[in-house]
Design a protein around this motif. Sequence first.
Motif, PDB file in Angstrom:
ATOM      1  N   ALA A 179      12.617  -5.300  24.260  1.00 44.53           N
ATOM      2  CA  ALA A 179      13.610  -4.219  24.180  1.00 44.53           C
ATOM      3  C   ALA A 179      13.994  -3.726  25.566  1.00 44.53           C
ATOM      4  CB  ALA A 179      13.051  -3.071  23.341  1.00 44.53           C
ATOM      5  N   LEU A 180      13.030  -3.637  26.464  1.00 42.49           N
ATOM      6  CA  LEU A 180      13.340  -3.226  27.830  1.00 42.49           C
ATOM      7  C   LEU A 180      14.209  -4.261  28.534  1.00 42.49           C
ATOM      8  CD1 LEU A 180       9.868  -1.817  28.953  1.00 42.49           C
ATOM      9  CD2 LEU A 180      11.925  -0.512  28.389  1.00 42.49           C
ATOM     10  N   ALA A 181      13.997  -5.543  28.215  1.00 39.69           N
ATOM     11  CA  ALA A 181      14.807  -6.596  28.826  1.00 39.69           C
ATOM     12  C   ALA A 181      16.262  -6.526  28.378  1.00 39.69           C
ATOM     13  CB  ALA A 181      14.224  -7.968  28.503  1.00 39.69           C
ATOM     14  N   SER A 182      16.505  -6.092  27.143  1.00 40.59           N
ATOM     15  CA  SER A 182      17.875  -6.003  26.628  1.00 40.59           C
ATOM     16  C   SER A 182      18.426  -4.584  26.667  1.00 40.59           C
ATOM     17  CB  SER A 182      17.915  -6.508  25.178  1.00 40.59           C
ATOM     18  OG  SER A 182      17.159  -5.655  24.323  1.00 40.59           O
ATOM     19  N   ARG A 183      17.761  -3.709  27.398  1.00 41.26           N
ATOM     20  CA  ARG A 183      18.148  -2.293  27.390  1.00 41.26           C
ATOM     21  C   ARG A 183      19.565  -2.079  27.897  1.00 41.26           C
ATOM     22  NH1 ARG A 183      14.456   2.598  29.964  1.00 41.26           N
ATOM     23  NH2 ARG A 183      15.560   4.312  28.925  1.00 41.26           N
ATOM     24  N   ARG A 184      20.000  -2.915  28.808  1.00 38.66           N
ATOM     25  CA  ARG A 184      21.351  -2.766  29.362  1.00 38.66           C
ATOM     26  C   ARG A 184      22.409  -2.837  28.272  1.00 38.66           C
ATOM     27  NH1 ARG A 184      24.161  -7.091  33.551  1.00 38.66           N
ATOM     28  NH2 ARG A 184      26.251  -6.177  33.528  1.00 38.66           N
ATOM     29  N   TRP A 185      22.179  -3.634  27.239  1.00 43.93           N
ATOM     30  CA  TRP A 185      23.186  -3.826  26.192  1.00 43.93           C
ATOM     31  C   TRP A 185      23.055  -2.782  25.093  1.00 43.93           C
ATOM     32  CZ3 TRP A 185      20.710  -7.878  28.641  1.00 43.93           C
ATOM     33  CH2 TRP A 185      21.539  -8.717  29.378  1.00 43.93           C
ATOM     34  N   TRP A 186      21.822  -2.423  24.701  1.00 48.69           N
ATOM     35  CA  TRP A 186      21.751  -1.468  23.595  1.00 48.69           C
ATOM     36  C   TRP A 186      21.881  -0.027  24.051  1.00 48.69           C
ATOM     37  CZ3 TRP A 186      17.589   1.757  24.146  1.00 48.69           C
ATOM     38  CH2 TRP A 186      16.403   1.258  24.703  1.00 48.69           C
ATOM     39  N   ARG A 187      21.761   0.265  25.335  1.00 45.45           N
ATOM     40  CA  ARG A 187      22.017   1.624  25.810  1.00 45.45           C
ATOM     41  C   ARG A 187      23.494   1.973  25.689  1.00 45.45           C
ATOM     42  NH1 ARG A 187      19.570   3.317  31.452  1.00 45.45           N
ATOM     43  NH2 ARG A 187      20.649   5.210  30.799  1.00 45.45           N
ATOM     44  N   THR A 188      24.355   1.000  25.976  1.00 43.75           N
ATOM     45  CA  THR A 188      25.790   1.255  25.819  1.00 43.75           C
ATOM     46  C   THR A 188      26.149   1.457  24.363  1.00 43.75           C
ATOM     47  OG1 THR A 188      26.217  -1.139  25.740  1.00 43.75           O
ATOM     48  CG2 THR A 188      26.328  -0.064  27.885  1.00 43.75           C
ATOM     49  N   ARG A 189      25.447   0.755  23.481  1.00 45.32           N
ATOM     50  CA  ARG A 189      25.710   0.940  22.057  1.00 45.32           C
ATOM     51  C   ARG A 189      25.240   2.303  21.581  1.00 45.32           C
ATOM     52  NH1 ARG A 189      26.810  -1.192  17.254  1.00 45.32           N
ATOM     53  NH2 ARG A 189      25.531  -0.586  15.477  1.00 45.32           N
ATOM     54  N   ALA A 190      24.111   2.785  22.127  1.00 40.66           N
ATOM     55  CA  ALA A 190      23.610   4.099  21.730  1.00 40.66           C
ATOM     56  C   ALA A 190      24.553   5.215  22.182  1.00 40.66           C
ATOM     57  CB  ALA A 190      22.214   4.328  22.319  1.00 40.66           C
ATOM     58  N   GLU A 191      25.208   4.990  23.319  1.00 37.63           N
ATOM     59  CA  GLU A 191      26.147   5.995  23.804  1.00 37.63           C
ATOM     60  C   GLU A 191      27.426   6.019  22.980  1.00 37.63           C
ATOM     61  OE1 GLU A 191      26.741   4.953  27.808  1.00 37.63           O
ATOM     62  OE2 GLU A 191      24.727   5.511  28.471  1.00 37.63           O
ATOM     63  N   ALA A 192      27.792   4.862  22.397  1.00 30.87           N
ATOM     64  CA  ALA A 192      28.986   4.790  21.553  1.00 30.87           C
ATOM     65  C   ALA A 192      28.620   4.090  20.262  1.00 30.87           C
ATOM     66  CB  ALA A 192      30.105   4.025  22.264  1.00 30.87           C
ATOM     67  N   PRO A 193      27.977   4.789  19.305  1.00 33.18           N
ATOM     68  CA  PRO A 193      27.453   4.147  18.116  1.00 33.18           C
ATOM     69  C   PRO A 193      28.501   3.700  17.131  1.00 33.18           C
ATOM     70  CG  PRO A 193      27.173   6.523  17.966  1.00 33.18           C
ATOM     71  CD  PRO A 193      27.699   6.232  19.346  1.00 33.18           C
ATOM     72  N   SER A 194      29.709   4.125  17.259  1.00 32.60           N
ATOM     73  CA  SER A 194      30.741   3.744  16.296  1.00 32.60           C
ATOM     74  C   SER A 194      31.211   2.326  16.569  1.00 32.60           C
ATOM     75  CB  SER A 194      31.934   4.700  16.385  1.00 32.60           C
ATOM     76  OG  SER A 194      32.937   4.311  15.488  1.00 32.60           O
ATOM     77  N   ASP A 195      31.161   1.455  15.543  1.00 36.96           N
ATOM     78  CA  ASP A 195      31.540   0.055  15.683  1.00 36.96           C
ATOM     79  C   ASP A 195      32.954  -0.206  15.176  1.00 36.96           C
ATOM     80  OD1 ASP A 195      29.069  -0.920  16.744  1.00 36.96           O
ATOM     81  OD2 ASP A 195      28.221  -0.599  14.761  1.00 36.96           O
ATOM     82  N   ARG A 196      33.550   0.776  14.594  1.00 33.40           N
ATOM     83  CA  ARG A 196      34.900   0.588  14.091  1.00 33.40           C
ATOM     84  C   ARG A 196      35.851   1.550  14.793  1.00 33.40           C
ATOM     85  NH1 ARG A 196      35.392  -2.487   9.628  1.00 33.40           N
ATOM     86  NH2 ARG A 196      33.496  -3.075   8.526  1.00 33.40           N
ATOM     87  N   PRO A 197      37.078   1.129  15.024  1.00 37.00           N
ATOM     88  CA  PRO A 197      38.018   2.039  15.667  1.00 37.00           C
ATOM     89  C   PRO A 197      38.308   3.229  14.780  1.00 37.00           C
ATOM     90  CG  PRO A 197      39.133   0.075  14.856  1.00 37.00           C
ATOM     91  CD  PRO A 197      37.668  -0.182  14.699  1.00 37.00           C
ATOM     92  N   ARG A 198      38.293   4.414  15.415  1.00 35.50           N
ATOM     93  CA  ARG A 198      38.538   5.616  14.633  1.00 35.50           C
ATOM     94  C   ARG A 198      40.037   5.760  14.361  1.00 35.50           C
ATOM     95  NH1 ARG A 198      34.734  10.113  17.672  1.00 35.50           N
ATOM     96  NH2 ARG A 198      32.725   9.060  17.298  1.00 35.50           N
ATOM     97  N   PRO A 199      40.403   6.104  13.143  1.00 34.24           N
ATOM     98  CA  PRO A 199      41.830   6.280  12.857  1.00 34.24           C
ATOM     99  C   PRO A 199      42.377   7.480  13.588  1.00 34.24           C
ATOM    100  CG  PRO A 199      40.471   6.998  11.000  1.00 34.24           C
ATOM    101  CD  PRO A 199      39.542   6.333  11.982  1.00 34.24           C
ATOM    102  N   GLY A 200      43.619   7.385  13.999  1.00 31.99           N
ATOM    103  CA  GLY A 200      44.271   8.484  14.701  1.00 31.99           C
ATOM    104  C   GLY A 200      44.511   9.648  13.764  1.00 31.99           C
TER     105      GLY A 200
END
Length: 234
Positions: free
Chosen positions: A208-229
Amino acid sequence: MNHNAFLSAPPRRMRRVVLVSLAILGVASAVFVVRRPLMMSAPMCMAGRWHGCFDTFNGVVLMTLVALPLAALVVWALALRRRAAGVTSAWRMSLAEVGMVHGTVPFLWLTMMPGAGAGTAPRRVSLVPLRDLVTMGPGGIVGNLLIFAALGCFAPMRFAALASVPRILVLGAGCSILVETAQYVLWLDRVSSVDDVLVNAAGAVLAALASRRWWRTRAEAPSDRPRPGPAPAG
């Protein structure tokens, strides 16, 4: 300055090419190192025989390597489907899902293989921490570190709720306790050890520490779908 920074930064496509090349080189190097043991199980595996292939360490490792192209194809298909649906981070999510399964199931299969005295030898439990590390040896320690390494690496990339080192530690320890309990209940002639739980959980945390660079960005932006306007007023 922005123009110079843009020129000095390597293109994203080049980064992907380098990473893929390094991954292919790593897999090829691993195959070259273990080619002779793997080839001992190749005839049985190619013939589709259970004995000599799926009940041996060499056979399981060989089939795991053979299935890598299929795993890559599944990642590609899932990513294309998600991109068509407008999901952001489609490739990351798809890689995480397939990586968790492909990198964990073979190791679980190996740990659940029955020993020579399965069903007859006395059940063995070791509850004293750090006592079994000496008898494990380097190979045993590395093997235990790898059991849940893929889970620790990819789970926080796929699930934002797991994007935390303490949670990965709990996840790795919990999964390891389940495995050790299953080995004891099923009477597989294996030692159910506290040290196995500790090393397995440590492997998940290190990955997990080795892949932290990728999942930290996901934790900061947890939404995987574009939000409707916002809907127009009136």
